[in-house]
Scaffold this active site. Structure first.
Site, short mmCIF file in Angstrom:
data_model
loop_
_atom_site.label_atom_id
_atom_site.label_comp_id
_atom_site.label_asym_id
_atom_site.label_seq_id
_atom_site.Cartn_x
_atom_site.Cartn_y
_atom_site.Cartn_z
N CYS A 134 0.93 -1.45 -0.15
CA CYS A 134 -0.15 -0.17 0.34
C CYS A 134 0.88 1.23 0.07
CB CYS A 134 -0.74 -0.38 0.86
SG CYS A 134 -2.38 -1.47 1.18
N HIS A 280 -2.84 7.89 1.95
CA HIS A 280 -3.71 6.37 1.79
C HIS A 280 -4.81 6.32 1.94
CE1 HIS A 280 -3.11 1.90 0.80
NE2 HIS A 280 -3.23 1.89 2.11
N ASN A 310 -9.74 0.03 0.30
CA ASN A 310 -8.15 0.33 -0.14
C ASN A 310 -8.07 -0.19 -1.62
OD1 ASN A 310 -5.23 -0.11 0.28
ND2 ASN A 310 -5.95 -0.43 2.76
#
Ligand code: ACO
Length: 353
Positions: A134, A280, A310
């Site tokens: 991520c 993020h 996500n």
């Protein structure tokens, strides 16, 4: 962000300052792609023991996009890349480097970057992947930016793309609710540029960290050299994401804040000089805590987690592109980026658009 005149098909000449090795990497264009198939929280209620209310309250996610069978990370990355090139007013043949952040390449080899290069019709420039889960986009942006700063490259495509929904155990309610698929891209140029107030534009600073002792908090055990694919690895469900959510949650808040401060310090700035935070998108509660600890007003925190979940490496470039195209982020705005992912790896960046 500004349309540039189309460059000749041959590699563009280095701008004078870049030749001197002092260039700053400026974002010339952004792009994104989200697959059309939507999976809502209500859909998930039919798969696992969960509820729309629980997911919304604990994560802020209402729906996410899924790449259908046959749609790969490089397919999505190529579409995002072409959109970014179009905004930059450049052609794929103008690129002299391609960096793709992903932990879900189309196949173990070659890199997703090689596939993106071919799909967009770029020339034989170097193309490689970076895997920081991520946090991948910040890592890829940093690597690309270093090539530009040293004057080695002048038109660089950075893609963040992941298809993590293909690696989810759809019977595990602790992980399957979180992730979605997508890709985002930026085109970086080495042009010397200042904003209306004569401040430099481009990537002003980045900060990267990894703590490998935290690998067990988030990983996919099977499919690599530790457990090559076999009937036993499939039966053991080793190809799915395993995560200690609370551990990641704790590190995410702490390290998104520390990475932000590190990048701000390096740029000689404080949060007061930041127009937007583009962090993020993992969990709205993480973002709320980060905003409080940074002292950032909620309306400065960009967010699309309710619609996309996500999306791993794609998270920041998709949000950036949406915010640019919506007219929220404007030329000269200063954006603070931060991300954390498996590794555990985390990073921050300060970018003036
Ligand atoms: N629906 C309903 N109940 C659930 C669900 C669900 N989908 N998932 C877990 N629960 C239950 C648990 O079983 C537990 O029940 P119990 O008390 O009876 O045992 C209860 O809810 C609380 O579980 P917690 O794990 O404490 O829930 P928490 O509030 O920590 O939320 C979550 C879990 C959303 C995973 C959170 O920890 C989180 O977001 N962590 C960060 C993980 C992350 O973002 N990972 C992505 C990759 S890394 C990154 O991008 C930063």
């Amino acid at each position: 962000m500004h349309a540039h005149g189309s460059s000749p098909a041959s590699r563009p000449a280095a701008p004078p300052r870049a030749q001197a090795g002092l260039a700053r990497a400026r974002i010339l264009g952004t792009g994104a792609f989200l697959p059309p198939f939507v999976r809502t929280n209500r859909d998930l209620e039919r798969l696992v023991d969960t509820s729309d209310a629980w997911i919304t309250e604990r994560t802020g996610i209402r729906e996410r996009r899924l790449a259908p069978e046959g749609t790969t990370t490089s397919d999505m990355g190529a579409i995002a890349a072409l959109a970014a090139l179009d905004m930059a007013g450049l052609r794929a043949t103008d690129l002299d480097l391609i960096v793709v952040a992903t932990v879900t390449p189309d196949m173990p080899m070659p890199s997703a970057a090689a596939l993106v290069q071919h799909k967009i019709g770029a020339g034989p420039c170097p193309a490689f992947d970076i895997g920081a889960a991520c946090a991948g986009f910040i890592f890829a942006l940093t690597v690309a930016e270093q090539f530009i700063r040293t004057g080695k490259r002048h038109r660089v495509l950075v893609v963040g793309g992941d298809t993590l929904t293909k690696f989810l155990d759809w019977t595990d309610r602790k992980t399957c609710i979180l992730f979605g698929d997508g890709a985002g891209a930026v085109v970086l140029g080495s042009d010397v540029a200042v904003d209306a107030q004569d401040r430099p534009r481009g990537v002003l600073s980045t900060s990267l960290s990894t703590d490998g002792s935290l690998v067990p908090a988030l990983y996919i055990p099977g499919g690599g050299s530790a457990h090559p694919p076999s009937a036993a690895t499939v039966e053991g469900r080793l190809h799915f994401i395993r995560m200690n959510g609370q551990e990641i949650f704790k590190h995410a808040i702490k390290n998104l804040v520390s990475a932000s401060h590190a990048a701000l310090d390096d740029a000689g700035m404080t949060t007061a000089g930041i127009d937007w935070v583009c962090a993020h998108q993992a969990n709205k509660r993480i973002l709320d805590q980060v905003a409080i600890r940074l002292g950032t007003a909620p309306d400065r925190m960009l967010s699309n987690i309710d619609r996309v979940g996500n999306t791993s490496s794609a998270s920041i470039p998709i949000l950036l592109d949406e915010s640019v195209r919506a007219g929220k982020i404007k030329d000269g705005d200063t954006v603070l980026m931060s991300a954390l992912g498996a590794g555990v790896s985390w990073g921050g960046a300060v970018v003036r658009m």
